[in-house]
Design a protein around this motif. Structure first.
Motif: not given
Lengths: 342, 322, 277
Positions: A166, A200, A206, A335-339, A341-342
């Motif tokens: 990330m 994305k 990834i 937080q940004i990374w999870t959002n 890739l969710k």
């Protein structure tokens, strides 16, 4: 059952016997496929030491194991920011490489590094840069900008791979937007997030494995390291390593000795050993990254030294080490990374 | 012998008391045998399984340290983080679907995988169980042999087959079925296929073990009573194979929820699964408490459904087989 | 009913009654599905180039490299040791547990025992890995000794138990008690009845459980990675750690070799058991 026991006992005896033949031992814990067997053999013969090499695939794994309690390793090879963490937490032995015989060979620009000023704990192993590789057969325009990854040209859409790291992805976005790194500013973060969101769908994958997909043509552009790109280029000459004008990161892996290493003396010998230019050349030749020892160029093939991945071209920005960001910033990135890739 | 002698010479020759004493002895022996046999499992799992589990529970209630690891302060941040996230601008908490979404997707994928495994695994196990006895072990090894190579290599081989330029696409183009390569790899379907591939023996083997002992006279009786193939299957074979079905489903469903390698390699990494999410917390994201909390939430979900299932089948089993 | 008047009709039916429409084809499809990637793997191990995605030329170079690669062989050997020990222990323990939690009237603690036995199945691997690492570190510190490869063996046994337990339980459930009761009537002690009646009846389940257990242990990566000390790298760890630097067909060659070794082993044991009979 008895046969099995006999088999196991024999194996144990044989392995113990093997160890007993040498004067001493050295247990190295390094990244996978990163240590030249020739280097190891040379060290074993010179100092009559039996060396074992075990592999890890990330700094965090190695750190977790060392923090929990060293299971018997002498040498680890952490990346720059991990060295700093380990020194701060008192996990490394202060072996003072700066006072060793071969220290004079260390390139001066790698002596006072942010993570180990004056080199009291570690010795450079290899260093490299992280940008991205592009197959110029698919796209032959200007590749020296993060637009390739984040606002890609038509030819590259759905053929891009990013690293599952990330920090690398966030740094690419922030640099492209011209914002500072380790950024906690909400406005900047929101812009970066939106940029990544629009980028994305244009990415294909990834993941870390970039050499195979590039060579086989599944991917035409991939975030990655310079050495890996060189290995890909060997198989497919149209692959080119980019030097984005917005800036890019460098990293350095260093050889460190653990505080409670069982074979402290042999570990120190190893640190001294790899500061010799000829040995450093062996290290570089294997994984195809530059080392931090001057004079090793004499022992390396000319095309390696001249390779565009090793010698940064004129006009490209200077690579920078990126230390770890403060906790709040880390959390926001997470937080940004999870959002994303969710 | 000594027991009998004791009771004979003992206090009373009252038969009721003697029988009661004998029953108590049997019960005690049974009690010892029961706990004695199950003790090794309990001890080894209890110690080496529950110990680490407790550590996980404790960690989930601590604060995350900046560089990985934990700080020994009590905090429920990890659990709050699961459902709420802080807005980047004004720091207020608001409900977020991010983590539940990841969980749901993984559970759905695991369910689909389990169903497919069952649909392919049941006939295979049945076929194996109905082979002549000397062939059966051979079939057992035939099914398990591929799994003695490494999972990563097998999954990578699957990747090669499913690629745009791979076996499946090239064959279909050559046969004229499709003009252009289909995007199979890097989709949920590929992940499903990969998971199915990894977990097929976990379905087939328990099913085989259960089906192999089936008494085919019952099947014969069904045919004698003019049932057709389907009915025999539905009302005789499947109920008798039920323990195998349950075991197989559990062994496929639970591990596939937490699968890590297959979604990464075959899915492309663009979407997080639970396994990747939790691993991320112990890696780059450096949030061990959240990783522990997410794992615990997952475990509780699984435990609850498992418990519910055991209770419901346990009751039925008690009634059904007298 | 089984009178000689209708022997042919009955015989034809008894051949048919075990068959279910389409099942054989599904079974063969299943085997094909399982072996296709294996064949690809083997073919690529003879690849002339170092690519693992494109076939060009034919060469034994990767087998030569695999034979010369001491590290990889050592890793395979460690994996084998751990898997064998874990399988044996897990199967024995699982059999004991299954005997006692199945086919009996519910006793207090039975559901609880069932839950505990299956607990390792439910915890995500990475969490077990880190927690077990910390746990063993605490034990090491308390006892003052390094535990060594036993860490791997114990941890593997723990997560193999549920995989051995399930097939054995599936086999045991609804297994007819009359044979064992008959043995008891013939004055067999419980141990003898177990050894000569229950165990043979249970053996397909035990074999299935042992195989699952072996597979699970041999393939394990996450837990092994966190618990392995110096010289204890297992094969999955070696392979995963090489991924970032690029897989070569050398690994395909090693996998093919392992496959061939397994086939040889299996054939040998098959012939041995046949000879004994």
């Amino acid at each position: 059952m008895r046969f099995l026991k006999g088999l196991l006992t024999t194996a144990a005896v044989v392995s113990l016997a093997g160890a007993a033949l040498a004067e001493g031992e050295l247990h190295i814990y390094n990244w996978g496929n990163y240590t030249n067997p020739e280097l190891v053999k040379k060290f074993e013969e010179k100092h009559d030491v039996k060396v074992t090499i075990d592999d890890y695939d990330s700094n965090e794994t190695m750190l977790a194991k060392v923090r929990a309690g060293n299971p018997g390793f002498d040498i680890v090879v952490p990346t720059d920011y991990t060295v700093k963490i380990m020194i701060d937490e008192g996990l490394l032995a202060e072996t003072k490489p700066s006072e060793m015989a071969n220290f004079k060979n260390v390139d001066p620009k790698w002596v006072d590094v942010y993570f180990d000023e004056g080199r009291n704990y570690t010795v450079p192993w290899q260093w490299g840069t992280t940008t991205f590789a592009v197959d110029t057969a698919v796209y032959d325009g200007d590749i020296n900008t993060y637009a390739i990854l984040l606002e890609p040209p038509e030819a590259l859409v759905d053929k891009i791979n990013m690293q599952p790291d990330m920090y690398e992805v966030m740094n690419a976005a922030l640099r492209y937007l011209g914002k500072p790194l380790c950024n906690g500013n909400p406005e900047d973060l929101k812009a970066a997030y939106e940029l990544l969101q629009t980028a994305k769908p244009k990415w294909r994958t990834i993941e870390y494995g970039m050499i195979q997909p590039l060579v086989s043509g599944d991917i035409a552009a991939s975030q990655g390291w310079n050495g890996a790109t060189m290995r890909a280029r060997e198989q497919k000459p149209t692959i080119k390593y980019a030097y984005p004008k917005e800036g890019f990161s460098a990293w350095m892996d260093n050889v460190a000795v653990l505080k409670d290493a069982p074979n402290m003396e042999n570990a120190k010998l190893f640190q001294d050993f790899i500061m010799d230019p000829e040995n450093a050349a062996l290290i570089s030749d294997f994984a195809k990254y530059a080392n931090g020892i001057k004079g090793s160029e004499a022992f390396l093939p000319a095309e390696f030294i001249a390779a565009p991945e090793i010698t940064i071209p004129e006009g490209a920005p200077t690579p920078v080490f990126v230390p770890l960001c403060p906790k709040e910033v880390q959390d926001k990135y997470s937080q940004i990374w999870t959002n994303l890739l969710k | 012998m000594s027991d009998a002698a004791q009771s004979l010479s003992g206090a009373d020759s009252d038969p009721i008391k003697r029988v009661a004493a004998a029953q108590a002895r049997v019960a005690r022996r049974g009690f010892r045998a029961r706990w004695g046999l199950v003790a090794p499992a309990l001890v080894i799992i209890g110690f080496f399984g529950i110990g680490p589990l407790l550590i996980t529970v404790v960690y989930s209630f601590l604060e995350a340290a900046t560089y990985g690891g934990v700080i020994w302060n009590f905090s429920t941040d990890a659990y709050v983080q699961f459902l709420f996230e802080r807005d980047i601008f004004d720091e207020t908490l608001h409900f977020s679907w991010a983590y539940p979404q990841i969980f749901l997707r993984s559970i759905l994928l695991a369910l689909v995988t389990t169903v497919f495994c069952l649909l392919v695994g049941f006939p295979t196990a049945y076929f194996m169980a109905t082979r002549p006895p000397n062939q059966r072990t051979l079939w057992l090894f035939l099914i398990t042999l591929p799994f003695w190579t490494n999972l990563l290599i097998r999954t990578y081989a699957m990747f090669i087959i499913l690629r745009d330029d791979g076996l499946v696409n090239n064959t279909m183009i050559w046969l004229g079925i499709i003009p252009d390569p289909l995007r199979i790899i890097h989709t949920d379907f590929a992940v499903c296929l990969g998971l199915m591939y990894s977990f097929l023996p976990f379905m087939v083997l328990p099913l085989y073990a259960a089906l192999e002992k089936m008494d085919f006279r019952l099947v014969e009786a069904g045919y004698d009573l003019y049932a057709d193939r389907w009915k025999v299957l539905r009302r005789i074979v499947i109920p008798l194979a039920k323990p195998g079905i349950v075991a197989g489903c559990i062994l496929v469903f639970i591990p596939s929820i937490g699968a890590y390698v297959t979604p990464l390699l075959l899915g492309g990494g663009k979407e997080l699964m639970i396994g990747n999410l939790i691993a991320l917390q112990f890696g780059n994201a450096r949030d061990w408490p959240f990783g522990s909390a997410a794992a615990l939430i997952l475990m509780i979900m699984v435990l609850v459904s498992l418990l519910y299932y055991v209770r419901s089948t346990g009751a039925k089993a008690g009634l059904g087989h007298g | 009913m089984a009178d000689s008047a209708l022997p042919t009709l009955k015989r034809r039916r008894s051949l048919d009654l075990k068959r279910q429409g389409g099942f054989a084809s599904i079974a063969f499809f299943c085997v094909a599905f399982l072996y296709a990637p294996i064949l690809v793997l083997i073919v690529y191990s003879f690849n002339g180039t170092r690519s693992t995605a494109h076939l060009e030329g034919f060469s034994f170079q990767w087998y030569a490299a695999a034979f010369a690669n001491d590290d990889m062989q050592h890793a395979a050997w460690i994996s084998l040791q751990v898997a064998v020990v874990a399988t044996i222990l897990a199967t024995i323990i699982a059999t004991c547990a299954a005997l006692v939690t199945t086919r009996t009237r519910p006793w207090r603690g039975m559901t609880g025992s069932y839950m505990v036995v299956n607990m390792p199945l439910m915890v995500p691997e990475i969490v077990t890995a880190i927690a077990t690492l910390i746990f063993f570190a605490l034990i090491s510190k308390a006892l003052g000794v390094q535990i060594g490869i036993a860490k791997l063996m114990i941890a593997h046994t723990v997560f193999c138990i549920p995989f051995a337990y399930m097939p054995i339980r599936a086999r045991l459930e609804d297994m007819d008690k009359t044979l064992e009761q008959a043995a008891a009537d013939l004055y067999a002690t419980p141990w003898k009845a177990f050894r000569r009646v229950t165990l043979p009846l249970l053996s397909p389940g035990i074999t299935a459980g042992a195989m699952l257990s072996f597979v699970v242990s041999f393939d394990d990566f996450t837990i092994s990675q966190f618990l392995a000390g110096p010289g204890e790298t297992t094969l999955p760890i070696y392979i995963y750690a090489s991924i970032r630097r690029g897989i070569t067909p050398e690994i395909n060659a090693m996998s093919s070799l392992i496959l061939v070794a397994s086939i040889v082993l299996v054939t040998l044991s098959f012939l041995v058991s046949r000879a004994r009979r």
